[in-house]
Motif scaffolding. Structure first.
Motif, PDB file in Angstrom:
ATOM      1  N   PHE A  17       3.298   0.676   7.430  1.00 47.69           N
ATOM      2  CA  PHE A  17       2.975   0.559   6.015  1.00 47.69           C
ATOM      3  C   PHE A  17       1.484   0.816   5.781  1.00 47.69           C
ATOM      4  O   PHE A  17       0.676   0.745   6.682  1.00 47.69           O
ATOM      5  N   GLY A  18       1.171   1.130   4.553  1.00 49.15           N
ATOM      6  CA  GLY A  18      -0.211   1.231   4.116  1.00 49.15           C
ATOM      7  C   GLY A  18      -0.697   2.631   3.829  1.00 49.15           C
ATOM      8  O   GLY A  18      -0.516   3.541   4.616  1.00 49.15           O
ATOM      9  N   GLY A  19      -1.278   2.778   2.667  1.00 47.99           N
ATOM     10  CA  GLY A  19      -1.942   4.019   2.293  1.00 47.99           C
ATOM     11  C   GLY A  19      -1.026   5.198   2.077  1.00 47.99           C
ATOM     12  O   GLY A  19      -1.444   6.337   2.213  1.00 47.99           O
ATOM     13  N   ILE A  20       0.229   4.977   1.724  1.00 47.70           N
ATOM     14  CA  ILE A  20       1.186   6.066   1.526  1.00 47.70           C
ATOM     15  C   ILE A  20       1.314   6.333   0.029  1.00 47.70           C
ATOM     16  O   ILE A  20       1.652   5.435  -0.744  1.00 47.70           O
ATOM     17  N   ILE A  21       1.026   7.576  -0.357  1.00 50.76           N
ATOM     18  CA  ILE A  21       1.058   7.968  -1.765  1.00 50.76           C
ATOM     19  C   ILE A  21       1.968   9.182  -1.911  1.00 50.76           C
ATOM     20  O   ILE A  21       1.733  10.217  -1.273  1.00 50.76           O
ATOM     21  N   LEU A  22       2.995   9.059  -2.742  1.00 52.84           N
ATOM     22  CA  LEU A  22       3.871  10.192  -3.047  1.00 52.84           C
ATOM     23  C   LEU A  22       3.724  10.524  -4.524  1.00 52.84           C
ATOM     24  O   LEU A  22       3.761   9.632  -5.365  1.00 52.84           O
ATOM     25  N   ASN A  23       3.560  11.803  -4.822  1.00 60.27           N
ATOM     26  CA  ASN A  23       3.480  12.261  -6.202  1.00 60.27           C
ATOM     27  C   ASN A  23       4.820  12.016  -6.888  1.00 60.27           C
ATOM     28  O   ASN A  23       5.869  12.036  -6.249  1.00 60.27           O
ATOM     29  N   ALA A  24       4.796  11.848  -8.197  1.00 61.71           N
ATOM     30  CA  ALA A  24       6.012  11.578  -8.965  1.00 61.71           C
ATOM     31  C   ALA A  24       7.024  12.718  -8.883  1.00 61.71           C
ATOM     32  O   ALA A  24       8.219  12.499  -9.046  1.00 61.71           O
ATOM     33  N   LYS A  25       6.569  13.943  -8.598  1.00 65.60           N
ATOM     34  CA  LYS A  25       7.474  15.091  -8.529  1.00 65.60           C
ATOM     35  C   LYS A  25       7.847  15.454  -7.088  1.00 65.60           C
ATOM     36  O   LYS A  25       8.415  16.503  -6.844  1.00 65.60           O
ATOM     37  N   THR A  26       7.553  14.573  -6.159  1.00 69.50           N
ATOM     38  CA  THR A  26       7.849  14.819  -4.752  1.00 69.50           C
ATOM     39  C   THR A  26       9.355  14.982  -4.531  1.00 69.50           C
ATOM     40  O   THR A  26      10.152  14.245  -5.101  1.00 69.50           O
ATOM     41  N   ILE A  27       9.704  15.943  -3.676  1.00 65.78           N
ATOM     42  CA  ILE A  27      11.081  16.132  -3.237  1.00 65.78           C
ATOM     43  C   ILE A  27      11.067  16.113  -1.714  1.00 65.78           C
ATOM     44  O   ILE A  27      10.375  16.916  -1.083  1.00 65.78           O
ATOM     45  N   ILE A  28      11.820  15.176  -1.136  1.00 67.46           N
ATOM     46  CA  ILE A  28      11.898  15.036   0.317  1.00 67.46           C
ATOM     47  C   ILE A  28      13.368  15.108   0.711  1.00 67.46           C
ATOM     48  O   ILE A  28      14.215  14.447   0.107  1.00 67.46           O
ATOM     49  N   GLY A  29      13.669  15.889   1.738  1.00 66.78           N
ATOM     50  CA  GLY A  29      15.044  16.063   2.200  1.00 66.78           C
ATOM     51  C   GLY A  29      15.576  14.865   2.967  1.00 66.78           C
ATOM     52  O   GLY A  29      15.001  13.773   2.957  1.00 66.78           O
ATOM     53  N   VAL A  62      -0.039  16.565   2.638  1.00 71.19           N
ATOM     54  CA  VAL A  62       0.791  17.721   2.325  1.00 71.19           C
ATOM     55  C   VAL A  62       0.619  17.935   0.830  1.00 71.19           C
ATOM     56  O   VAL A  62       1.007  17.075   0.035  1.00 71.19           O
ATOM     57  N   ALA A  63       0.015  19.056   0.453  1.00 75.06           N
ATOM     58  CA  ALA A  63      -0.332  19.237  -0.955  1.00 75.06           C
ATOM     59  C   ALA A  63      -0.168  20.680  -1.394  1.00 75.06           C
ATOM     60  O   ALA A  63      -0.378  21.607  -0.625  1.00 75.06           O
ATOM     61  N   GLY A  64       0.199  20.835  -2.657  1.00 74.52           N
ATOM     62  CA  GLY A  64       0.308  22.152  -3.266  1.00 74.52           C
ATOM     63  C   GLY A  64       1.746  22.557  -3.492  1.00 74.52           C
ATOM     64  O   GLY A  64       2.687  21.896  -3.057  1.00 74.52           O
ATOM     65  N   LYS A  65       1.905  23.683  -4.165  1.00 79.77           N
ATOM     66  CA  LYS A  65       3.230  24.223  -4.472  1.00 79.77           C
ATOM     67  C   LYS A  65       3.718  24.981  -3.237  1.00 79.77           C
ATOM     68  O   LYS A  65       3.655  26.209  -3.176  1.00 79.77           O
ATOM     69  N   ILE A  66       4.163  24.218  -2.245  1.00 80.94           N
ATOM     70  CA  ILE A  66       4.569  24.804  -0.966  1.00 80.94           C
ATOM     71  C   ILE A  66       5.953  24.285  -0.583  1.00 80.94           C
ATOM     72  O   ILE A  66       6.450  23.331  -1.160  1.00 80.94           O
ATOM     73  N   GLY A  95       0.814  -1.211   0.000  1.00 81.18           N
ATOM     74  CA  GLY A  95       0.000   0.000   0.000  1.00 81.18           C
ATOM     75  C   GLY A  95       0.848   1.261   0.000  1.00 81.18           C
ATOM     76  O   GLY A  95       0.391   2.328   0.383  1.00 81.18           O
ATOM     77  N   ILE A  96       2.105   1.149  -0.432  1.00 80.16           N
ATOM     78  CA  ILE A  96       3.026   2.290  -0.472  1.00 80.16           C
ATOM     79  C   ILE A  96       3.404   2.546  -1.932  1.00 80.16           C
ATOM     80  O   ILE A  96       3.953   1.668  -2.593  1.00 80.16           O
ATOM     81  N   THR A 156      -0.246  11.304   2.384  1.00 80.52           N
ATOM     82  CA  THR A 156      -0.297  11.650   0.967  1.00 80.52           C
ATOM     83  C   THR A 156       0.500  12.927   0.757  1.00 80.52           C
ATOM     84  O   THR A 156       0.292  13.914   1.463  1.00 80.52           O
ATOM     85  N   ILE A 157       1.404  12.889  -0.195  1.00 84.65           N
ATOM     86  CA  ILE A 157       2.137  14.084  -0.617  1.00 84.65           C
ATOM     87  C   ILE A 157       1.776  14.264  -2.078  1.00 84.65           C
ATOM     88  O   ILE A 157       2.172  13.452  -2.928  1.00 84.65           O
ATOM     89  N   GLY A 158       0.975  15.304  -2.358  1.00 86.82           N
ATOM     90  CA  GLY A 158       0.422  15.386  -3.694  1.00 86.82           C
ATOM     91  C   GLY A 158       0.305  16.766  -4.280  1.00 86.82           C
ATOM     92  O   GLY A 158       0.617  17.775  -3.651  1.00 86.82           O
ATOM     93  N   VAL A 159      -0.209  16.782  -5.483  1.00 85.81           N
ATOM     94  CA  VAL A 159      -0.385  18.008  -6.253  1.00 85.81           C
ATOM     95  C   VAL A 159      -1.696  18.685  -5.843  1.00 85.81           C
ATOM     96  O   VAL A 159      -2.668  18.025  -5.484  1.00 85.81           O
TER      97      VAL A 159
END
Length: 183
Positions: free
Chosen positions: A89-101, A138-142, A71-72, A111-114
């Protein structure tokens, strides 16, 4: 930093939270997902076109298998710094353009999304030492700056300051105690 070194730093972080080699490598779904991502991201960055395309097909099927089992969903193009930890684990969605330090933790249901419209449409950039609690979005151009703690079930759709504790829907800064103690 190459993918092997990144993977070793991820493993060290998992080991820090407890467990031995067998439990981390064979029984920890979050580690499976980051393991697959590290290899797929290395393939994504390759410069040999035909070899890259063949390996990308394999990595795509491998990613889907991990996604079904755990589910990741972490696309190969997502950029993730060293010492990344998925707590549950479970229900974790990262957008393809995600940047994480570096040195970040996320929990289940994240969810990290657009989000956004026009020039404000985009995907978050997440800094170092960020903890994202269960079921947070966490979503948006932030920009989520360093040492931020995002509380469980929160929606972060605005920029954050360093050392902030963000909570609520939409999330607001409730303190400056940072993510220390959670990472």
């Amino acid at each position: 930093m190459n993918w092997i070194k990144l993977l070793l730093l991820d493993y060290k972080k998992y080991k820090k939270y407890g467990g031995n080699f067998i439990t981390i490598v064979f029984l920890t779904q979050g580690f499976w997902a980051i393991f697959q991502h590290r290899i797929a991201h290395a393939v994504y960055k390759m410069s040999i076109p035909i070899f890259k395309q063949l390996l990308q097909i394999f990595c795509l099927f491998w990613q889907k298998a991990i996604e079904i089992l755990t589910g990741i969903s972490i696309p190969a193009s997502a950029q993730i710094g060293h010492s990344f930890y998925i707590g549950h684990f479970g229900g974790i969605i990262l957008n393809a353009k995600t940047i994480i330090g570096n040195n970040c933790n996320i929990s289940q249901g994240v969810t990290i999304g657009v989000s956004g419209q026009g020039d404000n449409r985009g995907v978050p950039k997440i800094g170092n030492n960020v903890y994202i609690g269960a079921n947070a979005v966490v979503a948006g151009k932030i920009i989520v700056k360093d040492n931020v703690l995002i509380a469980a079930c929160s929606l972060v759709n605005t920029n954050t300051e360093c050392n902030s504790v963000m909570m609520g829907v939409p999330a607001i800064k409730v303190s400056e105690k940072s993510s220390e103690g959670y990472i």
